[in-house]
Scaffold this motif. Structure first.
Motif, PDB file in Angstrom:
ATOM      1  N   HIS A 197      29.886  25.504  45.943  1.00 36.14           N
ATOM      2  CA  HIS A 197      29.498  24.868  47.209  1.00 36.14           C
ATOM      3  C   HIS A 197      28.160  25.420  47.682  1.00 36.14           C
ATOM      4  CE1 HIS A 197      31.362  28.686  48.380  1.00 36.14           C
ATOM      5  NE2 HIS A 197      30.591  28.633  49.468  1.00 36.14           N
ATOM      6  N   ASP A 199      26.240  26.605  51.316  1.00 41.93           N
ATOM      7  CA  ASP A 199      26.679  27.059  52.633  1.00 41.93           C
ATOM      8  C   ASP A 199      26.028  26.245  53.755  1.00 41.93           C
ATOM      9  OD1 ASP A 199      28.340  28.952  51.641  1.00 41.93           O
ATOM     10  OD2 ASP A 199      27.318  30.675  52.528  1.00 41.93           O
ATOM     11  N   HIS A 338      27.293  28.028  44.908  1.00 43.32           N
ATOM     12  CA  HIS A 338      27.930  29.298  44.558  1.00 43.32           C
ATOM     13  C   HIS A 338      29.434  29.193  44.785  1.00 43.32           C
ATOM     14  CE1 HIS A 338      27.216  29.570  48.878  1.00 43.32           C
ATOM     15  NE2 HIS A 338      28.169  30.481  48.947  1.00 43.32           N
TER      16      HIS A 338
HETATM   17 FE   LIG Z   1      29.620  30.246  50.593  1.00 44.01          FE
END
Ligand SMILES: [Fe+2]
Length: 370
Positions: A197, A199, A338
């Motif tokens: 994903h 952030d 990540h």
């Molecule tokens: Fe994250």
């Protein structure tokens, strides 16, 4: 190259260059790019002219070409000429329809990283000018770097973040530590596996960089994963262009509700710049809000999201590495997704975010592409 001749037209100056190229430069544009002390503050690198000054006073009194090297424009409302060098005009002409610079990215899958150690550095490298430029170059090329031999404590994040600019304040604080404590309303603070994903899909301006340092590791599992989102996008464009188009067009909302806040933002999974070049990947199924009934082609959008996710979870695209104490990953949160594998035991990381514009500023000032 030299200026061969100039010709004054009603609203622009037509310039013929010695190589045969011809271009028209509107007087408004010339006035806007005036470097005269009346129009441009050299100390602050800011405009002195207002939009009204430019719009109503871009009227030349006299224009002359000197030695084929420069053009001087004397304006009706001023005795101070504006000077335009040949190379400045040629550069502007050539960049008219293209981005000023194209990042030198190397889109990768895991096999591409096996033959290079260009993304691996040591803690001390960040403090020398030459190696820091190499770190920035690798961040542009691969979207992430691995840094070894760092002091395994939160103070390292504070020190290293200052090499890039400063840590961004968030609901987690500026510099944060996390472990499987469940003391935040976020899945990062658990020992569960996290799919790939990016952030802050709930932020209008998601952070440009993220730094993650391993401070403690007495556990089984917990390998970090990195996925080149631009490579995934390239693969989708090649194999499923219709789904690619939906990822470019369908607005997806991300939200963070808890810890005393209710954050929400919206953008497409693949966001292009004004030249139509992919600029940002945003993908986070944890924070994604359910799609609305008004979503155009609901079936197609879910199919596109599922396809993106399926590729991002494929082994061939997931670089996996178990961070040990003192090891840090720094990654481009607009490009690299990540995640982590589930773990049992003690695993403490510290980290921070860097704003996108500050990362870009650091790139410009250190010329990683030169
Ligand atoms: Fe994250």
């Amino acid at each position: 190259m030299e200026i061969a001749s100039i010709e004054e037209e009603e609203q622009s100056l037509r310039v013929s260059f010695s190589d045969g190229q011809v271009a028209s430069f509107p007087y408004l544009w010339l006035r806007d790019h005036s470097n005269s002390d009346e129009h441009w503050d050299r100390t602050t690198s800011q405009h002195i002219s207002t939009a009204n000054d430019i719009f109503y006073n871009a009227v030349p009194e006299k224009i002359c070409c000197e030695d084929g090297e420069r053009i001087k424009v004397y304006w009706k409302d001023s005795h101070v000429p504006s000077t335009y060098l040949t190379q400045f005009l040629v550069k502007a002409m050539n960049e008219k329809d293209r981005p000023v610079t194209t990042p030198k990215r190397c889109l990768w899958q895991v096999a591409d990283l096996e033959s290079t150690s260009d993304f691996k550095f040591r803690h001390e490298d960040i403090f020398t000018e030459e190696q820091f430029a190499n770190i920035l170059k690798s961040l542009v090329e691969y979207g992430f770097v691995l840094l070894r031999d760092c002091p395994p404590d939160i103070g390292t994040i504070e020190t290293l973040s200052k090499r890039f600019s400063y840590a961004r304040q968030t609901i987690f604080g500026g510099i944060w530590e996390f472990s499987a404590s469940n003391d935040r309303d976020d899945s990062a603070y658990t020992d569960l596996a996290l799919g790939a994903h990016t952030d802050s899909t709930y932020s209008h301006d998601a952070p440009g960089l993220q730094m993650l340092l391993c401070c403690e590791y007495e556990a089984i599992g917990g390998a970090s994963t990195m996925v080149d989102g631009f490579k995934i996008a390239q693969e989708i464009k090649r194999t499923q262009p219709d789904l690619y188009a939906l990822l470019e067009q369908a607005p997806i909302s991300g939200s963070y509700v808890g810890d005393g806040v209710s954050l929400c933002s919206e953008r497409t999974v693949l966001r292009n710049d004004r030249h139509g070049m992919l600029e940002q990947v945003s993908f986070n199924h944890y924070d994604r809000l359910p799609l609305g009934l008004g979503q155009h082609d609901l079936y197609g959008v879910y199919e596109a999201l599922a396809y993106f996710e399926a590729l991002a979870e494929k082994e061939q695209y997931q670089w996996k590495y178990t961070l040990k104490p003192g090891e840090m990953i720094i990654f481009d949160n607009w490009r690299v997704l990540h995640g982590r594998e589930a773990f049992k035991g003690k695993r403490k990381l510290a980290g921070c975010y860097i704003n996108r514009e500050d990362f870009e500023s650091t790139l410009r000032l250190n010329n990683p592409n030169d």
